[in-house]
Write an enzyme that holds these catalytic residues in place. Structure first.
Site, PDB file in Angstrom:
ATOM      1  CG  ASN A   1      -1.664   1.249   1.456  1.00  0.00           C
ATOM      2  OD1 ASN A   1      -1.821   2.047   0.528  1.00  0.00           O
ATOM      3  ND2 ASN A   1      -2.158   1.464   2.675  1.00  0.00           N
ATOM      4  CD1 TRP A   2       3.315   1.026  -2.825  1.00  0.00           C
ATOM      5  CD2 TRP A   2       3.284   2.098  -4.792  1.00  0.00           C
ATOM      6  NE1 TRP A   2       3.940   0.222  -3.744  1.00  0.00           N
ATOM      7  CE2 TRP A   2       3.947   0.853  -4.966  1.00  0.00           C
ATOM      8  CE3 TRP A   2       3.151   2.937  -5.905  1.00  0.00           C
ATOM      9  CZ2 TRP A   2       4.457   0.438  -6.191  1.00  0.00           C
ATOM     10  CZ3 TRP A   2       3.661   2.521  -7.123  1.00  0.00           C
ATOM     11  CH2 TRP A   2       4.311   1.285  -7.257  1.00  0.00           C
ATOM     12  CE  LYS A   3       0.490   3.462   4.860  1.00  0.00           C
ATOM     13  NZ  LYS A   3       0.340   3.588   6.273  1.00  0.00           N
TER      14      LYS A   3
ATOM     15  CG  HIS B   1      -5.603   1.761   5.579  1.00  0.00           C
ATOM     16  ND1 HIS B   1      -5.110   2.757   6.396  1.00  0.00           N
ATOM     17  CD2 HIS B   1      -4.573   0.917   5.344  1.00  0.00           C
ATOM     18  CE1 HIS B   1      -3.830   2.520   6.632  1.00  0.00           C
ATOM     19  NE2 HIS B   1      -3.477   1.405   6.000  1.00  0.00           N
TER      20      HIS B   1
ATOM     21  CD  GLU C   1      -2.689   5.471   6.905  1.00  0.00           C
ATOM     22  OE1 GLU C   1      -2.783   5.513   5.665  1.00  0.00           O
ATOM     23  OE2 GLU C   1      -1.731   4.932   7.500  1.00  0.00           O
TER      24      GLU C   1
ATOM     25  CD  GLU D   1      -3.208  -2.763   7.628  1.00  0.00           C
ATOM     26  OE1 GLU D   1      -2.120  -2.982   7.101  1.00  0.00           O
ATOM     27  OE2 GLU D   1      -3.851  -1.709   7.430  1.00  0.00           O
TER      28      GLU D   1
ATOM     29  N   GLY E   1       2.856   1.959  10.902  1.00  0.00           N
ATOM     30  CA  GLY E   1       3.853   3.023  10.777  1.00  0.00           C
ATOM     31  C   GLY E   1       4.606   3.343  12.053  1.00  0.00           C
TER      32      GLY E   1
ATOM     33  CB  SER F   1       5.556  -2.017  11.978  1.00  0.00           C
ATOM     34  OG  SER F   1       5.158  -0.694  12.288  1.00  0.00           O
TER      35      SER F   1
ATOM     36  N   GLY G   1       2.949  -1.244   4.271  1.00  0.00           N
ATOM     37  CA  GLY G   1       2.906   0.188   3.947  1.00  0.00           C
ATOM     38  C   GLY G   1       4.298   0.699   3.637  1.00  0.00           C
ATOM     39  N   GLY G   2       4.935   1.302   4.643  1.00  0.00           N
ATOM     40  CA  GLY G   2       6.236   1.967   4.474  1.00  0.00           C
ATOM     41  C   GLY G   2       7.252   1.159   3.685  1.00  0.00           C
TER      42      GLY G   2
HETATM   43  C1  PEP Z   1      -0.579   0.113   6.165  1.00  0.00           C
HETATM   44  O1  PEP Z   1      -0.673   1.309   5.988  1.00  0.00           O
HETATM   45  O2  PEP Z   1      -1.479  -0.661   5.762  1.00  0.00           O
HETATM   46  C2  PEP Z   1       0.593  -0.390   6.886  1.00  0.00           C
HETATM   47  C3  PEP Z   1       0.568  -1.613   7.306  1.00  0.00           C
HETATM   48  O3  PEP Z   1       1.628   0.491   7.061  1.00  0.00           O
HETATM   49  P1  PEP Z   1       3.095   0.155   7.659  1.00  0.00           P
HETATM   50  O4  PEP Z   1       3.558  -1.120   7.024  1.00  0.00           O
HETATM   51  O5  PEP Z   1       3.923   1.319   7.277  1.00  0.00           O
HETATM   52  O6  PEP Z   1       2.931  -0.004   9.118  1.00  0.00           O
END
Ligand code: PEP
Length: 252
Positions: free
Chosen positions: A9-11, A96, A98, A171, A177, A215, A236-237
């Site tokens: 997920n590039w957000k 999600h 966010e 999640e 993050g 993470s 994500g990141g």
């Molecule tokens: C996400 O945004 O779905 C996520 C899991 O982010 P991260 O891996 O950066 O925690």
């Protein structure tokens, strides 16, 4: 190991140039090492079409980060499920954290989005998870059960028609993050609980896949994926850095 799902997920990150570069690096790496897993990349909406053109001959699947709760019409700024389908998008995130916590999307909106995607044959990656205070107050399982009930027992969405179009992504909000990840014991217990809860709702739901997100890194991915009932990872990141994402794909 059975085939897993690895979704990036590039957000709201990157430029067209950096997104193309990232996609090309992933494509090159996949050509070299045979990754058996299903790879999904989820770029910002504005980059979906150019990236689709890059990956159309590969095994990489394309996902969107969001969909409108409404079908085509006067909804300025929105992108409908029909439009995603027309653009050959195969997956879409819903729920999600966010979008739940920053954009304030409620269960009613999430259910409408699920319906729009089911109607357009797009597979939903449905995210759910507890907040830090819920975790600290030992309410995780209660919260997850309620979130799953709202998804599966809603009269508003038409999930019962096509359960194969759903992938769940657990999640924990506090893990997104932050560099924090639940302990192996916690994860094992939570995933067993999620699997049992989903199976009990309807026997047709037993093949629904459940991902972990929060993470994920190249260091912790191998042990996370070894956890019983984890069918894949939502990243994500680390999915924004070609080397990290490729390492995750190739080491598990
Ligand atoms: C996400 O945004 O779905 C996520 C899991 O982010 P991260 O891996 O950066 O925690």
């Amino acid at each position: 190991m059975s085939k897993k799902i690895i979704a990036g997920n590039w957000k709201q990150n990157g430029t067209l140039k950096s997104s193309v570069r990232l996609t090309k690096k992933i494509l090159e790496a996949l050509k070299k090492n045979k990754c058996r897993h299903e790879i999904i990349i989820i770029p910002p909406a504005i980059f979906l079409l150019p990236i689709k053109d890059l990956i159309y001959k590969s095994k990489i699947k394309l996902g969107a980060q969001n969909v409108s709760a409404f079908n085509n019409g006067a909804y300025t700024g929105e992108i409908s499920g029909t439009m995603l389908k027309d653009s050959k998008v195969e997956y879409c995130l819903v729920g999600h954290s966010e979008r739940r916590h920053i954009i304030n999307e409620d269960e009613y909106i999430l259910s409408s989005k699920v319906s729009q995607l089911i109607d357009n044959d797009i597979t939903i990656i449905y995210c759910f998870g507890e907040t830090l205070s819920e975790y600290k107050n030992k309410k995780t399982k209660l919260i997850l059960k309620n979130q799953l009930k709202k998804l599966f027992l809603s009269n508003k969405n038409n999930l019962k028609k096509k359960p194969s179009k759903l992938v769940l992504a657990y999640e924990p909000v506090w893990a997104i993050g932050t560099g924090l990840v639940p302990s192996p014991e916690e994860l094992a217990s939570i995933f067993k609980f999620i699997r049992n809860t989903v199976n009990k709702m309807n026997k047709n739901y037993s093949s629904i896949k459940i991902l972990y997100g929060g993470s994920v890194s190249e260091d912790n991915a191998p042990s996370l994926i070894d956890t019983e009932y984890i069918d894949g990872l939502l990243i994500g990141g680390a999915s924004l850095i070609a080397k990290k994402f490729i390492d995750i794909c190739s080491t598990i």
